[in-house]
Every structure is written in structure tokens, then in C-alpha cells.
Design a protein around this motif. Structure first.
Motif, PDB file in Angstrom:
ATOM      1  N   PHE A  29       0.667  -1.325  -0.040  1.00 18.43           N
ATOM      2  CA  PHE A  29       0.048   0.016   0.044  1.00 18.43           C
ATOM      3  C   PHE A  29       0.805   1.144  -0.237  1.00 18.43           C
ATOM      4  O   PHE A  29       0.466   2.159  -0.773  1.00 18.43           O
ATOM      5  CB  PHE A  29      -1.068  -0.037   1.111  1.00 18.43           C
ATOM      6  N   SER A  30       1.764   1.237   0.635  1.00 17.41           N
ATOM      7  CA  SER A  30       2.562   2.485   0.917  1.00 17.41           C
ATOM      8  C   SER A  30       3.554   3.056  -0.184  1.00 17.41           C
ATOM      9  O   SER A  30       3.859   3.970  -0.328  1.00 17.41           O
ATOM     10  CB  SER A  30       3.472   2.282   2.097  1.00 17.41           C
ATOM     11  N   SER A  31       3.704   2.056  -1.044  1.00 20.10           N
ATOM     12  CA  SER A  31       4.217   2.442  -2.251  1.00 20.10           C
ATOM     13  C   SER A  31       3.845   2.281  -3.782  1.00 20.10           C
ATOM     14  O   SER A  31       4.666   2.574  -4.665  1.00 20.10           O
ATOM     15  CB  SER A  31       5.864   1.513  -2.049  1.00 20.10           C
ATOM     16  N   ARG A  32       2.638   1.863  -3.655  1.00 17.68           N
ATOM     17  CA  ARG A  32       2.180   1.665  -5.015  1.00 17.68           C
ATOM     18  C   ARG A  32       0.625   2.256  -5.224  1.00 17.68           C
ATOM     19  O   ARG A  32      -0.215   2.552  -4.116  1.00 17.68           O
ATOM     20  CB  ARG A  32       1.704   0.309  -5.200  1.00 17.68           C
ATOM     21  N   ALA A  33       0.252   2.713  -6.426  1.00 20.91           N
ATOM     22  CA  ALA A  33      -0.996   3.080  -6.757  1.00 20.91           C
ATOM     23  C   ALA A  33      -1.833   1.883  -6.452  1.00 20.91           C
ATOM     24  O   ALA A  33      -1.462   0.845  -6.232  1.00 20.91           O
ATOM     25  CB  ALA A  33      -1.254   3.451  -8.129  1.00 20.91           C
ATOM     26  N   THR A  52      -3.035   7.081  -7.173  1.00 25.53           N
ATOM     27  CA  THR A  52      -1.673   7.041  -6.855  1.00 25.53           C
ATOM     28  C   THR A  52      -1.310   7.347  -5.222  1.00 25.53           C
ATOM     29  O   THR A  52      -2.325   7.859  -4.538  1.00 25.53           O
ATOM     30  CB  THR A  52      -0.814   7.786  -7.828  1.00 25.53           C
ATOM     31  N   THR A  53      -0.157   7.041  -4.916  1.00 31.62           N
ATOM     32  CA  THR A  53       0.377   7.661  -3.656  1.00 31.62           C
ATOM     33  C   THR A  53       0.186   9.090  -3.398  1.00 31.62           C
ATOM     34  O   THR A  53      -0.010   9.568  -2.184  1.00 31.62           O
ATOM     35  CB  THR A  53       1.717   7.024  -3.546  1.00 31.62           C
ATOM     36  N   ARG A  54       0.211   9.631  -4.441  1.00 34.00           N
ATOM     37  CA  ARG A  54       0.186  11.372  -4.556  1.00 34.00           C
ATOM     38  C   ARG A  54      -1.189  11.843  -4.630  1.00 34.00           C
ATOM     39  O   ARG A  54      -1.392  12.850  -4.562  1.00 34.00           O
ATOM     40  CB  ARG A  54       1.129  12.006  -5.375  1.00 34.00           C
ATOM     41  N   ARG A  71      -7.976   7.315  -0.528  1.00 36.35           N
ATOM     42  CA  ARG A  71      -7.019   6.257   0.432  1.00 36.35           C
ATOM     43  C   ARG A  71      -6.851   7.113   1.484  1.00 36.35           C
ATOM     44  O   ARG A  71      -6.706   8.162   1.708  1.00 36.35           O
ATOM     45  CB  ARG A  71      -5.802   5.824  -0.567  1.00 36.35           C
ATOM     46  N   ASN A  73      -3.708   6.472   3.985  1.00 39.74           N
ATOM     47  CA  ASN A  73      -2.430   6.210   3.927  1.00 39.74           C
ATOM     48  C   ASN A  73      -2.159   5.613   5.400  1.00 39.74           C
ATOM     49  O   ASN A  73      -1.251   4.640   5.543  1.00 39.74           O
ATOM     50  CB  ASN A  73      -1.368   7.055   3.413  1.00 39.74           C
ATOM     51  N   SER A  76      -3.785   2.333   5.747  1.00 38.38           N
ATOM     52  CA  SER A  76      -3.415   1.360   4.586  1.00 38.38           C
ATOM     53  C   SER A  76      -4.792   0.946   3.966  1.00 38.38           C
ATOM     54  O   SER A  76      -4.968  -0.387   3.814  1.00 38.38           O
ATOM     55  CB  SER A  76      -2.525   0.253   5.192  1.00 38.38           C
ATOM     56  N   ALA A  97      -3.260  -3.683  -6.186  1.00 41.08           N
ATOM     57  CA  ALA A  97      -2.408  -2.415  -6.468  1.00 41.08           C
ATOM     58  C   ALA A  97      -2.635  -2.161  -7.977  1.00 41.08           C
ATOM     59  O   ALA A  97      -3.316  -2.977  -8.587  1.00 41.08           O
ATOM     60  CB  ALA A  97      -0.869  -3.002  -6.457  1.00 41.08           C
TER      61      ALA A  97
END
Length: 115
Positions: A29-33, A52-54, A71, A73, A76, A97
Motif C-alpha cells: 500500500f505504501s509504495s504503490r497506486a 496513486t500515492t500522491r 485512500r 495512507n 493502509s 495494486a
């Protein structure tokens, strides 16, 4: 947590709303769309929304303006707010993902839109 868990599905009348939730392992979760996918019998699973994460978001045309992906973060967790539901939205909804990772498909949650 080592698996993806979806919840929030159910039976709703046309025009109704549901909110789906999905918790995923922090390792992905932390690093992926992340995306929400849906599958109907006899058809391939298809991506309907991604974030995305952004926080950059995309939707397929058939749900744009009706569905909202978000989302959290810290938890998660990814959500799918579904409004103005139509019978053609009936499906099993999964999160994963985006692009999907083969080892992280959960059981999904059934959404049925019917009178």
C-alpha cells in the motif's frame, strides 16, 4: 496484515449508494497506486478506478461522476464511494495494486444493484 480484505458490498436498488473499503498490507500500500476492479461472470476482471500515492485519480468512463476513490495512507485503506448505482454495476469488486499484483487478490465483495 498479509492479505487484502474488501468489505462494504451488498444489495442496493438502482440509484442507491454503497461505500466499499479495502485494507491492504502496508508493504504494497505504501509504495504503490491502488485500484478497484470488478468482475462479472464470464468476463475478465477490469480496473474501474485507481489512485496513486500522491492522490492522482483516474476512472473508466462508465463510472466517472458516480464513483469516488480515496485512500487513507495511515490506515493502509482504500475506499470506493459508489453513487447513482445502476444494474450494470453489479459485480464482485476487488482491490489490488494498480497494476495488479497476482499474489494479492482477495475474496472481493459482491455488489448487486437490483429492484
Amino acid at each position: 496484515q498479509l492479505q487484502v480484505v474488501e468489505s462494504g458490498g451488498g444489495l442496493v436498488q438502482p440509484g442507491g449508494s454503497l461505500r466499499l473499503s479495502c485494507t491492504a498490507p502496508g508493504s504494497i500500500f505504501s509504495s504503490r497506486a491502488m485500484g478497484w476492479y470488478r468482475q462479472v461472470p464470464g468476463k475478465q476482471r477490469a480496473l474501474v478506478a485507481a489512485i496513486t500515492t500522491r492522490g492522482e485519480i483516474s476512472y473508466v468512463p462508465s463510472v466517472k461522476g458516480r464513483f469516488t476513490i480515496s485512500r487513507d495512507n495511515a490506515k493502509s485503506t482504500v475506499y470506493l464511494q459508489m453513487n447513482s448505482l445502476k444494474p450494470e454495476d453489479t459485480a464482485v469488486y476487488h482491490c489490488n495494486a494498480a497494476p495488479a499484483l497476482a499474489d494479492y487478490w482477495g475474496q472481493g465483495t459482491q455488489v448487486t444493484v437490483s429492484l
